[in-house]
Structure formats: C-alpha cells, structure tokens
Write an enzyme that holds these catalytic residues in place. Structure first.
Site, PDB file in Angstrom:
ATOM      1  N   CYS A   1       0.798  -1.222   0.000  1.00  0.00           N
ATOM      2  CA  CYS A   1       0.000   0.000   0.000  1.00  0.00           C
ATOM      3  C   CYS A   1       0.832   1.275   0.000  1.00  0.00           C
ATOM      4  O   CYS A   1       0.285   2.364  -0.141  1.00  0.00           O
ATOM      5  CB  CYS A   1      -0.913   0.017   1.224  1.00  0.00           C
TER       6      CYS A   1
ATOM      7  N   ASP B   1       2.465   2.473   2.519  1.00  0.00           N
ATOM      8  CA  ASP B   1       2.520   3.092   3.841  1.00  0.00           C
ATOM      9  C   ASP B   1       3.876   2.828   4.500  1.00  0.00           C
ATOM     10  O   ASP B   1       4.592   1.903   4.126  1.00  0.00           O
ATOM     11  CB  ASP B   1       1.404   2.539   4.741  1.00  0.00           C
TER      12      ASP B   1
ATOM     13  N   CYS C   1      -2.293   3.676   7.434  1.00  0.00           N
ATOM     14  CA  CYS C   1      -3.737   3.654   7.588  1.00  0.00           C
ATOM     15  C   CYS C   1      -4.111   3.633   9.071  1.00  0.00           C
ATOM     16  O   CYS C   1      -3.256   3.502   9.952  1.00  0.00           O
ATOM     17  CB  CYS C   1      -4.299   2.425   6.887  1.00  0.00           C
TER      18      CYS C   1
ATOM     19  N   CYS D   1      -1.137  -4.599   7.645  1.00  0.00           N
ATOM     20  CA  CYS D   1      -0.958  -3.424   8.511  1.00  0.00           C
ATOM     21  C   CYS D   1      -0.259  -3.838   9.802  1.00  0.00           C
ATOM     22  O   CYS D   1       0.652  -3.162  10.275  1.00  0.00           O
ATOM     23  CB  CYS D   1      -2.303  -2.780   8.816  1.00  0.00           C
TER      24      CYS D   1
HETATM   25 FE1  FES Z   1      -1.278  -0.142   4.351  1.00  0.00          FE
HETATM   26 FE2  FES Z   1      -2.792  -0.495   6.455  1.00  0.00          FE
HETATM   27  S1  FES Z   1      -3.445  -0.231   4.400  1.00  0.00           S
HETATM   28  S2  FES Z   1      -0.640  -0.325   6.404  1.00  0.00           S
END
Ligand code: FES
Length: 163
Positions: free
Chosen positions: A38, A40, A67, A111
């Site tokens: 993602c 992140d 997120c 995550c």
């Molecule tokens: Fe990427 Fe949660 S959607 S860390």
C-alpha cells in the site's frame, strides 16, 4: 456485534486516544519499514532499561504514514512492549500485536505485519549496535523529516516478505 464490527469499533477507540505516538529523541534503536502492498510507512523507536539483570523495553513509540489500522496496532503494540525482554518481544507475531483489536480482516493483515516489521528491525539493533551512518535513520530522526530528506537516501524502506 459481529467480529468485524468489534474490530472497527476497537480501531476507532484506539485512534481516539493513540498511545506513544511521536519520535523518541533518546531512543536506543529504531526500525523503519514500508509496505509494498500500500505504500505506507511506519517507524518504531525503542528505549531499553535494565530490570533484574535483564535488558527490557522501557518505552516504545512510533510514527506512521499509514492507515488507521496500522496506527491502532502500533498504539496497542507500543503499550504491550513495555517491560518485555528483547527475547520476549522478538517472539511477538503481527497477530499477537494486533490481538487487542480483535479479529483483523484479511485485507488488513499487512498493517499489523508492518508494525511487526518495524519492531523486528528495531530489535535487531538491540540497543548495542546503532545503525551505521548513511544506512538508515538516526534514532532521534522523525519519519517526516526523513521523508522530506528522502532524496538524500536516508529513508530505509524494508519490504515485508511473505509470512
Ligand atoms: Fe497499508 Fe494499512 S493499508 S498499512
């Protein structure tokens, strides 16, 4: 409530009062990971202390460009880590770190794995061998600061492999 509703409510409650958020300027070690799923990122800082002749985690903190689930798991995990020995912390899986939130939906499992990855990277330093200059962030660096300085190659992104 079903388990998915429980999970969402627990995340909402965790986000209403996130614990241990922010850089730790006197940290002994730091771990930073990015999720290729993602995009992140999450950084975790650890401060160790000595208790009964053993090295234990005194404090943990985190910053995340992530997120809500990643922030909620990191908040729970940094509380859970207090007082754990390095060996105990090393055995914690992403599902154990996210367990206080309830059943994590499959699409959110990565995550929790990002939080586990940051923890494992920070533990690999163990407070004894700080990351060499140029090969990662200094413990006191903020995630945002390194993000802005990323053109100088200071951000160490560690892809999470299959687990
Ligand atoms: Fe990427 Fe949660 S959607 S860390």
């Amino acid at each position: 409530m079903n388990s998915e509703t429980d999970f969402e409510e627990n995340v909402r409650l965790a986000l209403a009062n996130p614990q241990n958020q922010g850089e730790m300027t006197d940290a002994d070690s730091v771990g930073t990971v990015g999720s290729p799923d993602c995009g992140d990122m999450l950084r975790m800082w650890l401060k160790f202390t000595e208790k009964d002749g053993q090295k234990v985690i005194d404090r943990a903190s985190f910053q995340s460009f992530g997120c809500q689930t990643a922030i909620a798991v990191a908040s729970m995990a940094t509380e859970m880590l207090k007082g754990k020995t390095v060996e105990e912390a090393e055995t914690l899986s992403s599902s154990e770190l996210s367990a206080p939130l309830g059943d994590i939906p499959p699409m959110k499992i990565h995550c929790g794995q990002m939080v586990e990855g940051a923890l494992k990277q920070a533990l690999s330093q163990n407070g004894d061998t700080p990351e060499p200059a140029g090969d990662g962030p200094a413990p006191g660096n903020t995630l945002l600061g390194d993000f802005h300085a990323s053109t100088s190659g200071k951000v160490k992104v560690v892809p999470l492999g299959d687990r």
